[in-house]
Design an enzyme around this catalytic site. Structure first.
Site, short mmCIF file in Angstrom:
data_model
loop_
_atom_site.label_atom_id
_atom_site.label_comp_id
_atom_site.label_asym_id
_atom_site.label_seq_id
_atom_site.Cartn_x
_atom_site.Cartn_y
_atom_site.Cartn_z
N CYS A 95 0.81 -1.23 0.00
CA CYS A 95 0.00 0.00 0.00
C CYS A 95 0.84 1.27 0.00
O CYS A 95 0.40 2.31 -0.48
CB CYS A 95 -0.91 0.03 1.23
SG CYS A 95 -1.86 -1.47 1.47
N HIS A 348 -9.03 2.71 -2.77
CA HIS A 348 -7.62 2.51 -2.39
C HIS A 348 -6.96 1.55 -3.37
O HIS A 348 -6.84 0.36 -3.11
CB HIS A 348 -7.57 1.97 -0.95
CG HIS A 348 -6.22 1.56 -0.46
ND1 HIS A 348 -5.05 2.16 -0.90
CD2 HIS A 348 -5.85 0.60 0.45
CE1 HIS A 348 -4.02 1.59 -0.27
NE2 HIS A 348 -4.48 0.64 0.53
N CYS A 379 -1.10 2.59 6.73
CA CYS A 379 -0.69 1.25 7.13
C CYS A 379 -0.32 0.46 5.88
O CYS A 379 -0.74 0.79 4.77
CB CYS A 379 -1.78 0.54 7.93
SG CYS A 379 -3.33 0.29 7.06
N GLY A 381 0.56 -3.59 4.21
CA GLY A 381 0.47 -5.03 4.35
C GLY A 381 1.78 -5.65 4.82
O GLY A 381 2.85 -5.08 4.65
#
Length: 399
Positions: A95, A348, A379, A381
């Site tokens: 991300c 996203h 945040c 992964g």
């Protein structure tokens, strides 16, 4: 060569974000063509930047295969018509891909290796679902390096609800509704459209179309509507499609430069990079990642959370934003947080989202000369967080 130079964010744009799947905006559009469109728009919007002065193109993608492969930073640069002398590369930090593209080229600029660079990200989750083609090492589970839930993002969000029992499903739903409302208001006030690049789309059955606004937002979302949604990751759980970001397609891009080079070329920077930090956490609760990464970035900047006037936090899941706010003693509805709304509404597309946060912060800075510092944070992964601290170049105290 100077030991370190100021790095500035000159401009950022993105395609409208689409819903993944056969009916989505970009169902039959290539991922690399999304990036090409963004690069061309950046060059069009900044005509005093000679293409040959771009020293690097760093583009992130989480799933680097198919039309997101072939070292996409280089291939997209060639396809966009930049001179063949301009190099490029690909980045993967899930991300935080585009965020890492920005911090990587920023380090090069500060060091003196580059003067100007393009950094961004793309994710076409319709063509390349998260995890496509991966082969996790069996030792992750056999040696209990991570819990089985660590590899399923929705389950990590449920784990976060366990860790923060005060964050109820009702509270997460209320946050999600507020995000949708803020995005609708930002659109109504023309805060989003100036940084969207219209993207041609084509479907065999329908012909040509033009994407001019984000597809995922659901204006009119209600608490009652969200309360009835299923909790797919756990029976009687907290995480739903309504209080999470969706599965999306889109691309982002930005121009970073040394402050002196921006002045030389007549570019108008919007913000200065102050510091950045990445941090690891237990993958089972990856949503807490922005807490230590923000603490690190603030420490490196010599600032405290009280110095921050605007927060752009990626809303992968409502619970993850609420955990961040709880940790720092910030109210759920603090107006400094995601003033234009966030990923629960916008969507996203994994690796692209970091630059969406920056583009929005830059526009908010322009409207808020009373604010000196802001952060972009998310945040990541596999249990990480990333944070960048920025200074508003329109800050009235600088005059």
């Amino acid at each position: 060569m100077p030991s370190s130079r100021d790095v500035v964010f000159v401009d950022g744009v993105r395609t409208p974000f689409g819903k993944s799947g056969p009916k989505g905006l970009y169902a039959e559009t290539r991922a690399d063509d999304l990036v090409v469109r963004v690069i061309r728009e950046l060059m069009r919007r900044n005509p005093t930047l000679p293409p040959e002065r771009v020293d690097e193109v760093a583009i992130a993608a989480t799933t680097q295969i198919g039309d997101q492969g072939l070292t996409i930073g280089r291939s997209a640069a060639v396809l966009a018509g930049l001179p063949k002398s301009v190099p490029g590369y690909a980045i993967d930090r899930m991300c935080a891909g585009a965020m890492t593209a920005v911090t990587s080229v920023a380090g090069g600029i500060a060091f003196g290796a580059y003067d100007v660079a393009i950094a961004g990200g793309v994710e076409h989750m319709g063509r390349h679902p998260m995890g496509e083609g991966v082969d996790p090492n069996p030792r992750f589970l056999s040696e209990k390096l991570v819990d089985g839930s660590a590899l399923i993002m929705g389950m990590t969000a449920e784990n976060l609800h366990d860790r923060y029992p005060a964050i109820s499903k009702a509270r997460a739903d209320a946050y999600a509704v507020a995000s949708q409302e803020k995005v609708a208001k930002a659109y109504a006030n023309n805060r989003i459209q100036p940084d969207l690049v219209p993207m041609a789309t084509r479907k065999a059955a329908e012909g040509w179309g033009l994407a001019t606004e984000d597809e995922p937002p659901r204006p009119g979302t209600t608490i009652e509507g969200l309360a009835s949604l299923k909790t797919p990751f756990r029976p009687h759980g907290h995480v739903t499609a309504g209080n999470s970001a969706g599965i999306n397609d889109g691309a982002t891009g930005s121009i970073l430069a040394a402050a002196d080079t921006a002045a030389e070329l007549g570019l108008t920077p919007k913000m200065r990079l102050v510091s950045y930090g990445f941090a690891g956490v237990d993958p089972e609760v990856m949503g807490v990642g922005p807490i230590p990464s923000t603490e690190r970035a603030l420490r490196l900047a010599g600032l405290s959370v009280g110095d921050i006037g605007l927060f752009e936090i990626n809303e992968a899941f409502a619970v993850q934003v609420l955990a961040f706010l709880e940790h720092f003693g910030i109210a759920d509805d603090d107006p400094r947080v995601n003033p234009y709304g966030g990923a629960i509404a916008f969507g996203h597309p994994l690796a692209s989202s970091g630059v969406r946060l920056m583009t929005q912060l830059a526009r908010e800075f322009g409207e808020r000369p009373d604010v000196r510092y802001g952060i972009t944070t998310m945040c990541v992964g596999m249990g990480m967080g990333g944070t960048v601290v920025w200074e508003n170049l329109a800050w009235e105290g600088a005059k």
